[in-house]
Design an enzyme around this catalytic site. Structure first.
Site, PDB file in Angstrom:
ATOM      1  N   CYS A 335       0.828  -1.196   0.000  1.00  0.00           N
ATOM      2  CA  CYS A 335       0.000   0.000   0.000  1.00  0.00           C
ATOM      3  C   CYS A 335       0.871   1.258   0.000  1.00  0.00           C
ATOM      4  O   CYS A 335       1.496   1.566  -1.002  1.00  0.00           O
ATOM      5  CB  CYS A 335      -0.981  -0.020   1.165  1.00  0.00           C
ATOM      6  SG  CYS A 335      -2.333   1.178   0.967  1.00  0.00           S
ATOM      7  N   HIS A 424      -3.701  -5.195   1.371  1.00  0.00           N
ATOM      8  CA  HIS A 424      -3.413  -5.580   2.750  1.00  0.00           C
ATOM      9  C   HIS A 424      -3.921  -6.998   2.983  1.00  0.00           C
ATOM     10  O   HIS A 424      -4.792  -7.493   2.267  1.00  0.00           O
ATOM     11  CB  HIS A 424      -4.121  -4.638   3.727  1.00  0.00           C
ATOM     12  CG  HIS A 424      -3.604  -3.241   3.720  1.00  0.00           C
ATOM     13  ND1 HIS A 424      -2.359  -2.898   4.193  1.00  0.00           N
ATOM     14  CD2 HIS A 424      -4.177  -2.079   3.289  1.00  0.00           C
ATOM     15  CE1 HIS A 424      -2.185  -1.588   4.059  1.00  0.00           C
ATOM     16  NE2 HIS A 424      -3.263  -1.071   3.512  1.00  0.00           N
TER      17      HIS A 424
END
Length: 499
Positions: A335, A424
Site C-alpha cells: 500500500c 493488505h
C-alpha cells in the site's frame, strides 16, 4: 438492552482481549453476541464485505463472536495523519478531517450514529459486549465522551474496569479511575479485572481484598500472564506483540524479515502471518544496517506516504533500500510502501505536496484522489509456485498506483526482487505466503522450507484461549448477572469524584 462495557485504566490494559474473550465464551454457550466499539483511534483496519472500514480489533472480536464484521460494530474510526489531524470515518466512510480542538464539534452528530448502531445491535443480538477507548478517567474529555462513561450512561450499561498489572500500579489505577468519576458514572462501575498477573495469585489477594473494602466493588478475576497471546493490534503501542512465539524451536536456518517502522505506520498487522511461520523472525527496524542485514525487507502501509518517504530519506533508509535492490535483495512494499517504491507521486490530497519523486524502484506512478478506495480483493494468481491458488486481500487508500511495466504481482507489480502490492492482508493466503518465503530463501541462498501452518486456525486458537481464560479465571456467574440485569443498585460513591 443486555450488555456490558469493558473499560480500562489505560490504553493497552487489555480491553480488546477481554472483550474478545467474553464474546467467544458467550458464543460457546449459545448466546448470540456482538462486540461494539463506539469510537476507535487506529491505523490498523480492515474492509468489510460491504466496503466499510473498521478497526482490526473489532473484526477479530466479530470472529470471536462468530459473526460477520460490519460497520455498526465500530461506527466511528479515527485515523491519525501527519499534520496533527485525523481522518474521521463514520460507518466505514470518510466524512471529515479534524484535530483535537475541532473534533468535539462533531460529537453530537456522532453520538446519534453511535447510539443508533448500538440500539440496532441490541435488537438483533442477545447481548452486546462493548469496549471502551483509552480510559474513562480522562475527565478532561468527559463532556463530549461517546466511547466510555458517556456511552454507558446513555445506554444504561454496567461497566467493568481492566488494569494491566504487568506494568505496575494496577491497584492504584483501578481505585483512582473510580474515584475520578462523577457520582452518576460511578454508579455504573460494577467490578474490576486484573490482567497479565505473573506468579501465585495468593500473593495478590490481600491487595484485592483491600480494594474491595475501599471501593465496595468486587474484583471479578485475575487473568494470568499468557505468553504468545495476541489479538489484532490497534496501534503502534503493540508493535512486536504479534505471534512471534510460533517461530521458536525451529531446526535449521532462520529467515529474517525486517519491517521498516515508519513514523505513521499503518496495518503493520499485515506481517502477523509471517511472524507465525516456523523459522521466520520478524522485527521492526529503523536503521540502514538492519535493512542490509535482512533476507526480506517490508515497506509497510502508511497514513502519510509523502511525509514517511521524506523520513526514509532523512534516516538514510532510502539509500539503503536502493542499494539493497541493486544487489538483488528482496524488498516488498504494501500500500503506502508500494507507493513509495514508485517513480513519482502526485499528492494534492493527503499532504498537498504536489509532485514528489519516489524511490524509483518500480515502474509505476501514483496519483492521490479525494475518493478513498475501500474494497475486498480476491484472485487466482499463478505466481511462482502458488499453482493458481486463491490470493485474497483488501484495499484502503487514496493513492492510486499505475504500473507502466514490470512483471505481474498480486495487487501490483514487480521488477526483479522488488515487489509492490496495494493489497493488505495478502499474507493470510497460506499458499501465497509459502511461495513468497521460498522465493526469498532462494534469493538469500538459504535452505529454508516454510511450514504448513494455516493462519486462520492459529487466530481461532488464540480466540479459544481467550475464552478459556475467561471461563477459568473470571467470575462468569457475576458477568452473566451484569449482562442480564445491569449494575446493582446502591454501589458506594468514592470521593472526591468529578463534578
Amino acid at each position: 438492552m443486555k450488555g456490558l462495557l469493558v473499560a480500562g485504566t489505560a490504553s493497552e490494559a487489555g480491553k480488546s482481549a477481554v472483550t474478545a474473550g467474553i464474546c467467544r465464551w458467550l458464543a460457546r454457550r449459545g448466546v448470540k453476541v456482538a462486540p461494539f466499539k463506539a469510537q476507535n483511534m487506529s491505523l490498523n483496519s480492515v474492509v468489510t464485505r460491504d466496503g466499510a472500514e473498521i478497526g482490526r480489533a473489532q473484526a477479530a472480536q466479530a470472529a470471536a463472536a462468530g459473526i460477520e464484521p460490519e460497520a455498526a460494530l465500530n461506527p466511528v474510526l479515527l485515523k491519525p495523519g501527519s499534520r496533527g489531524t485525523s481522518q474521521v470515518m463514520v460507518l466505514g466512510r470518510p466524512v471529515a478531517e479534524a484535530d483535537a480542538l475541532s473534533y468535539p464539534a462533531l460529537k453530537p452528530r456522532l453520538a446519534e450514529t453511535v447510539l443508533a448502531c448500538l440500539a440496532g445491535l441490541a435488537n438483533r443480538f442477545d447481548a452486546v459486549i462493548c469496549e471502551g477507548a483509552g480510559s474513562p478517567a480522562e475527565i478532561n474529555l468527559r463532556e463530549h465522551d461517546i466511547a466510555n462513561m458517556g456511552l454507558a450512561r446513555a445506554a444504561g450499561l454496567p461497566v467493568i474496569v481492566v488494569a494491566d498489572i504487568d506494568r505496575g500500579g494496577a491497584l492504584a489505577a483501578l481505585y483512582g479511575t473510580l474515584a475520578l468519576l462523577s457520582r452518576e458514572d460511578q454508579a455504573l462501575v460494577a467490578g474490576f479485572v486484573v490482567n497479565k498477573f505473573r506468579g501465585d495469585v495468593r500473593l495478590l489477594e490481600p491487595g484485592l481484598d483491600r480494594l474491595r473494602e475501599l471501593t465496595g466493588r468486587p474484583v471479578l478475576g485475575v487473568l494470568p500472564w499468557t505468553p504468545g497471546l495476541w489479538l489484532d493490534a490497534e496501534d503502534s503501542l503493540s508493535l512486536g506483540a504479534g505471534p512471534g512465539e510460533e517461530s521458536q524451536g525451529r531446526a535449521g536456518e532462520i529467515l529474517r524479515v525486517a519491517v521498516i517502522r515508519l513514523p505513521r505506520i499503518s496495518n503493520f498487522t499485515d506481517t502477523d502471518p509471517l511472524a507465525a511461520e516456523p523459522g521466520v523472525a520478524v522485527r521492526f527496524v529503523t536503521s540502514p544496517a538492519e535493512v542490509a542485514d535482512a533476507d526480506l525487507v517490508i515497506l509497510p502501509g502508511s497514513r502519510a506516504t509523502v511525509a514517511d518517504l521524506a523520513w526514509l530519506r532523512e534516516r538514510g533508509l532510502a539509500d539503503a533500500l536502493t542499494e539493497r535492490a541493486a544487489r538483488g535483495g528482496p524488498v516488498l512494499g504494501i500500500c503506502g510502501g508500494y507507493q513509495m517504491l514508485a517513480a513519482e507521486i502526485r499528492d494534492d490530497v493527503e499532504s498537498g505536496a504536489g509532485l514528489v519523486p519516489g524511490l524509483g524502484l518500480l515502474p509505476a506512478t501514483v496519483t492521490f484522489g479525494a475518493a478513498k478506495v475501500l474494497r475486498l480483493r480476491s484472485a487466482a494468481v499463478d505466481w511462482e509456485t502458488t499453482g493458481g491458488e486463491p490470493v485474497t486481500g483488501y484495499e484502503i487508500h487514496h493513492g492510486v498506483v499505475t504500473a507502466a511495466g514490470g512483471s505481474p504481482f498480486p495487487g501490483g507489480c514487480s521488477a526483479g526482487e522488488v515487489l509492490g502490492t496495494t493489497w493488505h492482508g495478502i499474507f493470510e493466503s497460506d499458499g501465497f505466503r509459502r511461495a513468497l518465503l521460498r522465493r526469498v530463501a532462494a534469493a538469500a541462498g538459504r535452505s529454508f522450507e516454510p511450514g504448513h501452518i494455516t493462519f486462520a486456525r492459529i487466530r481461532e486458537r488464540k480466540l479459544d484461549t481467550l475464552a478459556d481464560l475467561v471461563g477459568a479465571h473470571l467470575d462468569t456467574g457475576a458477568l452473566l448477572d451484569l449482562i442480564d440485569r445491569g449494575a446493582p443498585a446502591g454501589l458506594p460513591f468514592i470521593p472526591p469524584g468529578a463534578p
